[in-house]
Scaffold this active site. Structure first.
Site, PDB file in Angstrom:
ATOM      1  N   LYS A 172      -7.796  14.357   4.385  1.00 44.41           N
ATOM      2  CA  LYS A 172      -7.065  13.007   4.441  1.00 44.41           C
ATOM      3  C   LYS A 172      -6.053  12.883   5.676  1.00 44.41           C
ATOM      4  O   LYS A 172      -5.955  14.108   6.454  1.00 44.41           O
ATOM      5  CB  LYS A 172      -6.251  12.779   3.209  1.00 44.41           C
ATOM      6  CG  LYS A 172      -5.520  14.194   2.861  1.00 44.41           C
ATOM      7  CD  LYS A 172      -4.926  13.932   1.364  1.00 44.41           C
ATOM      8  CE  LYS A 172      -5.832  14.092   0.361  1.00 44.41           C
ATOM      9  NZ  LYS A 172      -6.051  12.991  -0.449  1.00 44.41           N
ATOM     10  N   ARG A 173      -5.329  11.854   5.990  1.00 50.01           N
ATOM     11  CA  ARG A 173      -4.477  12.162   7.037  1.00 50.01           C
ATOM     12  C   ARG A 173      -3.340  13.040   6.710  1.00 50.01           C
ATOM     13  O   ARG A 173      -3.135  13.535   5.640  1.00 50.01           O
ATOM     14  CB  ARG A 173      -3.537  10.785   6.924  1.00 50.01           C
ATOM     15  CG  ARG A 173      -4.502   9.732   7.921  1.00 50.01           C
ATOM     16  CD  ARG A 173      -4.542  10.196   9.174  1.00 50.01           C
ATOM     17  NE  ARG A 173      -3.450  10.234  10.059  1.00 50.01           N
ATOM     18  CZ  ARG A 173      -3.064   9.535  11.051  1.00 50.01           C
ATOM     19  NH1 ARG A 173      -3.799   8.189  10.848  1.00 50.01           N
ATOM     20  NH2 ARG A 173      -2.042   9.547  11.720  1.00 50.01           N
TER      21      ARG A 173
ATOM     22  N   THR B 138      -8.072   6.977  -2.039  1.00 48.42           N
ATOM     23  CA  THR B 138      -9.434   6.454  -2.172  1.00 48.42           C
ATOM     24  C   THR B 138     -10.541   7.369  -1.908  1.00 48.42           C
ATOM     25  O   THR B 138     -11.381   7.525  -2.421  1.00 48.42           O
ATOM     26  CB  THR B 138      -9.868   5.232  -1.191  1.00 48.42           C
ATOM     27  OG1 THR B 138      -9.251   5.536   0.242  1.00 48.42           O
ATOM     28  CG2 THR B 138      -9.146   4.095  -1.588  1.00 48.42           C
TER      29      THR B 138
ATOM     30  N   LYS C 129       1.373  14.458   0.957  1.00 45.64           N
ATOM     31  CA  LYS C 129       0.115  14.913   0.665  1.00 45.64           C
ATOM     32  C   LYS C 129      -0.153  16.262   0.346  1.00 45.64           C
ATOM     33  O   LYS C 129      -1.265  16.665  -0.146  1.00 45.64           O
ATOM     34  CB  LYS C 129      -1.221  14.215   1.614  1.00 45.64           C
ATOM     35  CG  LYS C 129      -1.012  12.710   1.809  1.00 45.64           C
ATOM     36  CD  LYS C 129      -1.916  12.273   2.862  1.00 45.64           C
ATOM     37  CE  LYS C 129      -2.077  10.946   3.202  1.00 45.64           C
ATOM     38  NZ  LYS C 129      -2.836   9.937   2.141  1.00 45.64           N
TER      39      LYS C 129
ATOM     40  N   LYS D 201     -14.405   8.828  -3.450  1.00 42.91           N
ATOM     41  CA  LYS D 201     -15.503   9.086  -2.878  1.00 42.91           C
ATOM     42  C   LYS D 201     -15.961  10.734  -3.092  1.00 42.91           C
ATOM     43  O   LYS D 201     -17.295  10.950  -3.421  1.00 42.91           O
ATOM     44  CB  LYS D 201     -15.345   8.997  -1.353  1.00 42.91           C
ATOM     45  CG  LYS D 201     -14.948   7.879  -0.776  1.00 42.91           C
ATOM     46  CD  LYS D 201     -14.317   7.904   0.583  1.00 42.91           C
ATOM     47  CE  LYS D 201     -13.812   6.353   0.734  1.00 42.91           C
ATOM     48  NZ  LYS D 201     -12.781   6.184   1.956  1.00 42.91           N
TER      49      LYS D 201
ATOM     50  N   HIS E  63       0.665  -1.225   0.005  1.00 38.90           N
ATOM     51  CA  HIS E  63       0.126   0.069   0.060  1.00 38.90           C
ATOM     52  C   HIS E  63       0.641   1.301   0.054  1.00 38.90           C
ATOM     53  O   HIS E  63       0.194   2.377   0.221  1.00 38.90           O
ATOM     54  CB  HIS E  63      -1.049  -0.104   1.341  1.00 38.90           C
ATOM     55  CG  HIS E  63      -2.096  -0.884   1.352  1.00 38.90           C
ATOM     56  ND1 HIS E  63      -3.247  -0.628   0.699  1.00 38.90           N
ATOM     57  CD2 HIS E  63      -1.909  -2.234   1.665  1.00 38.90           C
ATOM     58  CE1 HIS E  63      -3.945  -1.928   0.770  1.00 38.90           C
ATOM     59  NE2 HIS E  63      -3.137  -2.804   1.252  1.00 38.90           N
TER      60      HIS E  63
HETATM   61  C1  26W Z   1       4.296   0.799  10.033  1.00 35.71           C
HETATM   62  C2  26W Z   1       3.429   2.075   9.707  1.00 35.71           C
HETATM   63  C3  26W Z   1       2.466   1.988   8.624  1.00 35.71           C
HETATM   64  C4  26W Z   1       1.221   2.148   9.030  1.00 35.71           C
HETATM   65  C5  26W Z   1       0.170   2.423   8.033  1.00 35.71           C
HETATM   66  C6  26W Z   1       2.902   1.983   7.352  1.00 35.71           C
HETATM   67  C7  26W Z   1       2.252   2.104   6.309  1.00 35.71           C
HETATM   68  C8  26W Z   1       0.649   2.230   6.649  1.00 35.71           C
HETATM   69  C9  26W Z   1      -0.210   2.284   5.358  1.00 35.71           C
HETATM   70  C10 26W Z   1       0.420   1.652   4.236  1.00 35.71           C
HETATM   71  C11 26W Z   1      -0.635   3.509   5.115  1.00 35.71           C
HETATM   72  C12 26W Z   1      -1.676   3.600   4.373  1.00 35.71           C
HETATM   73  O1  26W Z   1      -3.050   3.657   4.803  1.00 35.71           O
HETATM   74  N1  26W Z   1      -1.582   3.637   2.798  1.00 35.71           N
HETATM   75  C13 26W Z   1      -2.636   3.867   2.046  1.00 35.71           C
HETATM   76  O2  26W Z   1      -3.504   2.739   1.675  1.00 35.71           O
HETATM   77  C14 26W Z   1      -4.364   3.207   0.731  1.00 35.71           C
HETATM   78  C15 26W Z   1      -5.122   2.000   0.493  1.00 35.71           C
HETATM   79  O3  26W Z   1      -4.519   0.991  -0.404  1.00 35.71           O
HETATM   80  C16 26W Z   1      -4.160   4.020  -0.444  1.00 35.71           C
HETATM   81  O4  26W Z   1      -5.224   4.336  -0.961  1.00 35.71           O
HETATM   82  C17 26W Z   1      -3.128   5.087   0.014  1.00 35.71           C
HETATM   83  O5  26W Z   1      -2.765   5.832  -1.191  1.00 35.71           O
HETATM   84  C18 26W Z   1      -2.017   4.535   0.879  1.00 35.71           C
HETATM   85  O6  26W Z   1      -1.372   5.805   1.372  1.00 35.71           O
END
Ligand code: 26W
Length: 820
Positions: free
Chosen positions: A547-548, A655, A553, A659, A359
């Site tokens: 968004k976060r 995503t 971003k 929306k 992701h």
């Molecule tokens: C280890 C810490 C950590 C925590 C969360 C590393 C990575 C994450 C996630 C991968 C962050 C995340 O939410 N990524 C998002 O995933 C979405 C669903 O696929 C994508 O639409 C977003 O672009 C992506 O940033």
């Protein structure tokens, strides 16, 4: 087809009975919260019957099951969603009205379960909705965090994190299942013993601490099909027997440790998004839910099947990013140490059972555990990873003889670290990215070596969202209007929206479409007034970035541009300017100082701009506190412009962009993530695209970055904006935003200036914003763009995404629950 129970009189009676049984009160005496609980129990009654029927259908039809393993499930509220999927929303709304209650207010009583950070967690929730709706057997597997994502308060412009005690009043949509508890072991050591029966070694894990994992099940209702799947989240409890045992032996310390381990493990969700912190407790969380889930899945399989070698024919495990990747080794351990398989047999089963979704390409998100920590916490699992690594290196050597670079880059254990992504790819039978561009970047850059060695594993699954929550529930006015025009099939077949395209030049339809948007803007304006105390004009352009908060971003680009516009209006008061409301919503990870500073900057700019009467309210800036799934639904419905402005190549998919599109807001964005596919669907003339391409960004990065000072020195207006960060315009403390200023211009705190190409893209962004304004002035032209965005959003349903996972990766069978 609605259940008899939802017939008005029956439902009213059920709610009254529940209020009586639960609270010994009459309807008139009950609080809104108590009514929420009572209504939820009435709804749960119906769900339970369907849940049982679904289990029975699974037992009879024996379909293949997907276990979606995820550290995060950002479910959002369940009551409204369940009513929608049970096709009972309207009837229940009326029944409650007759009892003197407003369903909206009752829904508002529900805590918003936020067991996730952002995109990855919300995607998991949309996937569960689609799996149930498409009649597939699926379990979500996760953790029952006692505290989910923190509540955000804004005080004096700063983010304050407040614990979110979502379980405080008890959660009606969960079912505790202590009879399915499992034990999970940490620490200790491995003793090797010769086993004459096996003619080989036996590995015995001893001296460990044990935790009991208790499952809580949440129902996942499919849309109008009686399917109820399960989200199974695990809570931790100390093992009481062992505790007594320890006291007997005088091992008081160990008993206390076990007690603490159980208490800590599920306490709180790590609020990091895209940032790996290497905390021991996080690895404990990962192993805890993975081990419990695998044990449960295997126990379930063995109830009906006696040959464990064929596990993969009936079971598949999807790993949502690397977070549950310890599953690879844990499955090997169970198969070998508990089921008695040899290495080769166990490996055969494992590699056919696990698949991995990536992701993110942000390097700081990669999970790498120090060997010391890993082997101390999970000694047997670590042994197994060592052996997987040894064999994987042999494979690399066989393919690339003498090429030690390859080993260095691809090994699972290297440089004192266990690399979870490498483990996931080496073992998984499928590796997928989440948008076409993202998958291409994985194949050609980030995971190039792996792609070259095993191209057959790689595939793309462009993300999607569920229209049941993000249109049918979030935007009832538009949902009704669409159904009046093209019928109701879009609810389970989103590409049907294409039929709306015939209204693209129909003035009456366009007018109605924009009237609905206006009503949704009024609804949001009211929310903003109540929650932020800021008055905004629904006639202004609602320009939204929610968004976060993360540097990539580029909320900073957005707010710097607001400052730029503000300067323009001040300098040229006569200039034509269409009133604009810039709406932000974002949580920053508690430890991410730069992100928190950007929130403060947005609020400081808001203070100055919103209170400057000389600009006649032409610009308003609003930071919506505590952005979460429940208020997101209203925000998407009310947006005119969707800001998707990440540095190209950094946003895997996004995503939120989908929306907004679904709700008729054109994208203002870079060619990043799924924006690329959005533009492809809707046409470039119905979006506002700007900025460097991902190739250009990657090129700069591979060649040491670019020099933002050239821009700073030659572009006076940009320089003015940057100077205002440090000259007291937005804070009396001229040092407050110094770090942000520095991050853009010099390498004081980072290895590169302006890592995210904000100045590089600034002019191109400002220009795109001009095009937005011009387009908005053309009322009919804008309405057409907005309507075509909705009409062309069909591809972005999670129903399509799930069907692709089923066809290419999971190969599940449909299950029929409702007998017609
Ligand atoms: C280890 C810490 C950590 C925590 C969360 C590393 C990575 C994450 C996630 C991968 C962050 C995340 O939410 N990524 C998002 O995933 C979405 C669903 O696929 C994508 O639409 C977003 O672009 C992506 O940033």
């Amino acid at each position: 087809m609605t259940n008899e129970m939802f017939k008005k009189e029956a439902f009213k009676k059920s709610v009254k009975d529940n209020v009586k049984f639960l609270y010994r009160k009459t309807i008139e005496e009950a609080t809104q919260e108590q009514i929420f609980q009572a209504v939820s129990y009435s709804v749960k009654d119906v769900i339970i019957d369907n849940w049982l029927a679904t289990q029975k259908a699974y037992d009879e039809q024996d379909p293949k099951i997907v276990y979606y393993m995820s550290m995060e499930f950002l479910m959002g509220r369940a009551l409204g969603n369940n009513l929608i999927n049970l096709c009972a929303y309207g009837e229940v709304k009326e029944a409650l009205e007759e009892l003197g209650f407003d369903l909206n207010c009752i829904e508002d009583q529900e805590p918003d379960p936020a067991l996730g950070n952002g995109g990855l967690g919300r995607l998991a929730a949309c996937f569960l909705d689609s799996l149930a709706t498409l009649n597939y057997a699926a379990y979500g597997c996760g953790i029952r965090y006692h505290y989910g994502m923190f509540k955000q308060k804004i005080q004096n412009g700063y983010q304050i994190e407040v614990p979110d005690n979502w379980l405080k009043n008890g959660y009606p949509f969960e079912l505790r299942r202590p009879e399915y508890a499992k034990e999970v072991h940490f620490g200790g050591y491995v003793r090797v013993e010769y086993d004459p029966e096996k003619g080989g070694n036996k590995f015995i894990h001893e001296g460990y601490q044990a935790v009991k994992a208790i499952p809580y099940d949440m129902p996942i209702t499919g849309y109008d099909n009686d399917v109820v799947n399960t989200l199974r989240i695990w809570d931790a409890e100390p093992i009481v027997d062992f505790e007594l045992d320890s006291f007997d032996k005088g091992d008081y310390k160990k008993a206390v440790e076990q007690e603490n381990l159980a208490r800590n493990i599920v306490e709180v969700l790590y609020p990091n998004d895209n940032h790996y912190a290497g905390k021991e407790l996080r690895l404990k969380q990962q192993y805890f839910f993975v081990s419990a889930s695998l044990q449960a899945a295997i126990a379930k399989y063995k109830k009906k099947h006696d040959d464990i070698h064929k596990l993969y024919e009936k079971v598949t495990f999807q790993m949502n990013d690397t977070h549950p990747t310890v599953a690879v080794a844990e499955l090997m351990r169970i198969l070998m140490d508990e089921e008695g398989l040899g290495w080769d047999e166990a490996w055969e089963v494992t590699r056919k059972s696990v698949a991995y979704t990536n992701h993110t390409i942000m390097s700081e998100a990669l999970e790498k555990w120090p060997i010391e920590l890993f082997s101390r916490l999970l000694p047997r699992v670590y042994q197994i990873i060592e052996e997987i690594n040894r064999r994987f290196i042999l494979e690399i050597q066989a393919k690339y003889p003498g090429n030690y670079e390859k080993i260095k880059k691809m090994a699972i254990i290297y440089d004192g670290q266990v690399k979870m992504a490498h483990l996931a790819i080496a073992a998984g039978y499928s590796v997928n990215g989440v948008a076409r561009l993202h998958t291409e970047i994985l194949k050609n850059q980030e995971l190039k070596d792996f792609y070259e060695m095993m191209p057959e594993k790689f595939n793309n699954k462009t993300n999607g969202i569920t229209q049941r929550r993000f249109l049918l529930h979030a935007n009832p006015l538009l949902a009704d209007w669409i159904t009046e025009h093209i019928g109701p099939d879009w609810v389970t077949d989103l590409p049907q929206l294409k039929k709306l395209a015939v209204y693209a030049d129909d003035e009456k339809a366009l007018q109605e479409f924009m009237n609905i948007k206006f009503k949704n803007k009024e609804r949001l304006a009211k929310y903003i007034l109540e929650h932020n105390g800021v008055e905004v004009d629904p006639h202004s352009i609602f320009d939204v970035q929610v968004k976060r908060l993360h540097e990539y971003k580029r909320q900073l680009l957005n707010i710097l541009h607001v400052i730029y516009l503000y300067n323009q209006i001040k300098m040229h008061p006569e200039m034509e300017f269409y009133p604009r409301t810039f709406i932000f919503g974002a949580k920053a990870s508690a430890g991410y100082a730069t992100a928190k500073k950007i929130i403060k900057l947005i609020n400081s700019v808001a203070d100055v701009v919103n209170n400057d009467t000389s600009i006649n309210g032409k610009i308003k800036v609003v930071f919506i506190e505590n952005y979460r799934v429940s208020n997101a639904e209203w925000i998407f419905a009310a947006a005119d412009v969707s800001e998707q402005i990440s540095t190209a190549s950094k946003e895997a998919s996004g995503t939120g962009n989908m929306k907004f599109m679904l709700n008729g807001a054109p994208t203002l964005g870079t060619m990043d993530g799924a924006n690329v596919e959005i533009v492809e669907e809707v046409g470039a003339e119905n979006a506002f695209i700007f900025g460097l391409s991902s190739d250009e960004v990657i090129n700069y990065e591979n060649n040491g970055g670019y020099d933002p000072n050239v821009i700073y020195n030659t572009d006076e207006e940009i320089r003015q904006v940057l100077m205002q960060l440090i000259n007291g315009t937005f804070s009396n403390d001229t040092e407050l935003f110094r770090d942000l200023y520095d991050s853009l211009l010099n390498t004081k705190n980072t290895d590169r200036a302006d890592r995210y190409f904000i100045l590089a893209d600034f002019r191109s962004y400002a220009d795109a914003q001009k095009r937005v304004e011009a387009a908005y002035r053309d009322e009919k032209g804008w309405a057409k763009k907005a309507l075509l965005n909705t009409a062309c959003s069909g591809k972005f349903t999670s129903d399509r995404t799930i069907q692709e996972y089923v066809d290419d990766i999971w190969h599940l069978d449909k299950v029929i629950v409702r007998k017609k």
